[in-house]
Enzyme design. Structure first.
Site, PDB file in Angstrom:
ATOM      1  N   ARG A  36       0.835  -1.212   0.000  1.00 11.96           N
ATOM      2  CA  ARG A  36       0.000   0.000   0.000  1.00 11.96           C
ATOM      3  C   ARG A  36       0.864   1.254   0.000  1.00 11.96           C
ATOM      4  O   ARG A  36       0.479   2.277  -0.584  1.00 11.96           O
ATOM      5  CB  ARG A  36      -0.909   0.018   1.223  1.00 11.96           C
ATOM      6  CG  ARG A  36      -2.085  -0.902   1.070  1.00 11.96           C
ATOM      7  CD  ARG A  36      -3.045  -0.731   2.208  1.00 11.96           C
ATOM      8  NE  ARG A  36      -4.242  -1.497   1.955  1.00 11.96           N
ATOM      9  CZ  ARG A  36      -5.128  -1.808   2.877  1.00 11.96           C
ATOM     10  NH1 ARG A  36      -4.947  -1.432   4.121  1.00 11.96           N
ATOM     11  NH2 ARG A  36      -6.203  -2.494   2.563  1.00 11.96           N
ATOM     12  N   LYS A 197     -18.696 -14.460   3.774  1.00 12.79           N
ATOM     13  CA  LYS A 197     -20.117 -14.226   4.055  1.00 12.79           C
ATOM     14  C   LYS A 197     -20.907 -13.734   2.857  1.00 12.79           C
ATOM     15  O   LYS A 197     -20.464 -12.841   2.143  1.00 12.79           O
ATOM     16  CB  LYS A 197     -20.218 -13.161   5.146  1.00 12.79           C
ATOM     17  CG  LYS A 197     -19.751 -13.628   6.489  1.00 12.79           C
ATOM     18  CD  LYS A 197     -20.410 -12.765   7.540  1.00 12.79           C
ATOM     19  CE  LYS A 197     -19.504 -12.422   8.690  1.00 12.79           C
ATOM     20  NZ  LYS A 197     -19.583 -11.034   9.053  1.00 12.79           N
ATOM     21  N   GLY A 348      -7.921  -6.706  -0.463  1.00  8.29           N
ATOM     22  CA  GLY A 348      -8.036  -7.465   0.781  1.00  8.29           C
ATOM     23  C   GLY A 348      -7.590  -8.903   0.637  1.00  8.29           C
ATOM     24  O   GLY A 348      -6.504  -9.188   0.130  1.00  8.29           O
ATOM     25  N   GLY A 371     -13.105  -2.936   0.860  1.00  7.26           N
ATOM     26  CA  GLY A 371     -14.419  -2.370   1.202  1.00  7.26           C
ATOM     27  C   GLY A 371     -14.867  -1.328   0.197  1.00  7.26           C
ATOM     28  O   GLY A 371     -16.032  -1.303  -0.223  1.00  7.26           O
TER      29      GLY A 371
END
Ligand code: AMP
Length: 390
Positions: A36, A197, A348, A371
């Protein structure tokens, strides 16, 4: 509305506040993955090469007040080596001592501010804090795509207190890649979804069903869809509260005449432990968990990637942290990387899962924000991007 790119600003003799995403993983006080930081170097170099000075700010982790273990000191050290100039760390991100360091900064110099989240006002998007953060800088550049989905003082509030605002080079690259897969993307278009999920990905599936031709689902989230079909899932991770949503999403995909594939075989074990060994099955025994897609599913998924012009992938297809359950993610990942399609990988865990593979550089774009990418693919406006609109 259009946003201004850093390349259209005159930066000579200007002090530029740059919101970076230096939220890097730390192990024993050392940066374990600096990618990053590396991703923001082009923007920092651009400012220095164009006669400006750069005041960098970022959050790191989730501190409760000032926590020395979440200081950006290791980032300052990494930046000094990477940029080959001394990058001092200010004692705080706001306040008199920091303001004095900003005031004495000359063109070509870089200063790193201390962790923004040492102040709860950052996440509260407090206007007074935003004003303090902007003090002494005339230009604001947001290069932190990974936090663009958060309306914080350093991503939103601050823009009111600077003369000019723009997107950094990394932010521009991220947005261009996302636009390429959402506005008039080339077809056939394949969406691959995995991860833990279903509940995190419902919005993306809803928004993308009308835009794509094929959806391939793996990872733990596949088991909620399989159970919704009445298939035995043993001890696999299932969100029982989402069975209706899963049924509804599959019906919606069918109404849109999509190819909608779930795994037809699985690598199972007792539990997702690092040392576990897996066994391939087509029916999951009641006492086992599905931890990876099986070889037949891998082959089916790869068949459906052939000829694709656009591929978006978010979420690992198995419990990749253990090599025994990483094969599905790696084999499908390789096929995506080498497919020749415009391929976008949502950040991620998906990135972590393929980071060491020799073909990782073949993806068209790997997003630095998990996200933020998901929210963009849900069709939502990102507050940090909206704040840059002219
Ligand atoms: P997400 O953050 O939703 O992308 O989820 C990533 C996590 O899902 C990773 O830690 C994976 O190990 C985990 N995961 C993927 N597939 C499975 C599975 N079949 N069983 C348990 N965990 C899984």
């Amino acid at each position: 509305m259009p946003i201004c790119a850093i390349s259209s600003l005159d930066l000579r003799s200007k002090k530029v506040l740059v919101r970076c995403d230096f939220n890097v993983p730390l192990k024993g006080g050392q940066i374990s993955d600096p990618h990053r930081i590396d991703a923001s170097l082009p923007t920092i170099r651009y400012i220095l090469d164009h006669g400006g000075s750069a005041v960098l700010c970022s959050h790191l982790g989730r501190p409760k007040g000032r926590m020395p273990q979440l200081s950006l000191k290791p980032v300052a050290e990494y930046l000094s080596l990477a940029l080959k100039i001394e990058v001092p760390l200010a004692p705080d991100c706001v306040g008199n001592a920091t303001d004095r360091m900003v005031a004495s900064l000359r063109a070509g110099q870089v200063l790193l501010l201390e962790n923004l989240r040492f102040h709860p006002e950052e996440e509260a998007n407090d206007s007074g804090f935003a004003q303090d953060l902007a003090r002494g800088k005339s230009v604001y550049v947001n290069d932190a795509f990974g936090t663009a989905h958060r309306a914080h003082a350093s991503t939103v509030g601050v823009v009111r207190f600077v003369a000019e605002k723009a997107a950094g080079l990394l932010m521009m690259r991220e947005l261009e890649a996302l636009r390429a897969v959402t506005d008039n993307a080339s077809r056939p278009y394949v969406l691959i979804m995995g991860g833990a999920k279903v509940s995190d990905k419902i919005g993306v599936l809803r928004n993308m069903i009308p835009k794509v031709d094929t959806i391939l689902i793996g990872g733990a989230m596949a088991y909620t869809f399989l159970k919704a079909r009445g298939v035995a899932t043993g001890k696999s991770l299932v969100e029982d509260k989402k069975l209706d949503v899963a049924r509804e999403l599959e019906a919606e995909a069918n109404r849109n005449k999509l190819v909608f594939l779930l795994p037809t075989d699985h690598v199972v074990a007792d539990a997702p432990s690092e040392g576990a060994t897996g066994r391939v099955v087509t029916e999951i025994p009641t006492d086992k968990m599905g931890l990876d897609i099986g070889p037949r599913t891998v082959a089916e998924f790869i068949t459906h990637l052939k000829g694709a012009k656009t591929i978006v992938w978010n979420g690992p297809l198995g419990y990749f942290e253990s090599p025994a359950f990483a094969q599905g993610t790696l084999k499908v990942g390789e096929a995506v990387a080498l497919s020749g399609a415009m391929s976008l990988l949502g950040g991620g865990d998906t990135e972590a899962a393929v980071a060491k593979a020799p073909w990782v550089s073949r993806f068209t774009h790997i997003s630095t924000g998990g996200g933020a990418t998901l929210e963009y693919l849900e069709g939502r406006e990102l507050p940090g991007v909206q704040a840059l609109e002219q």
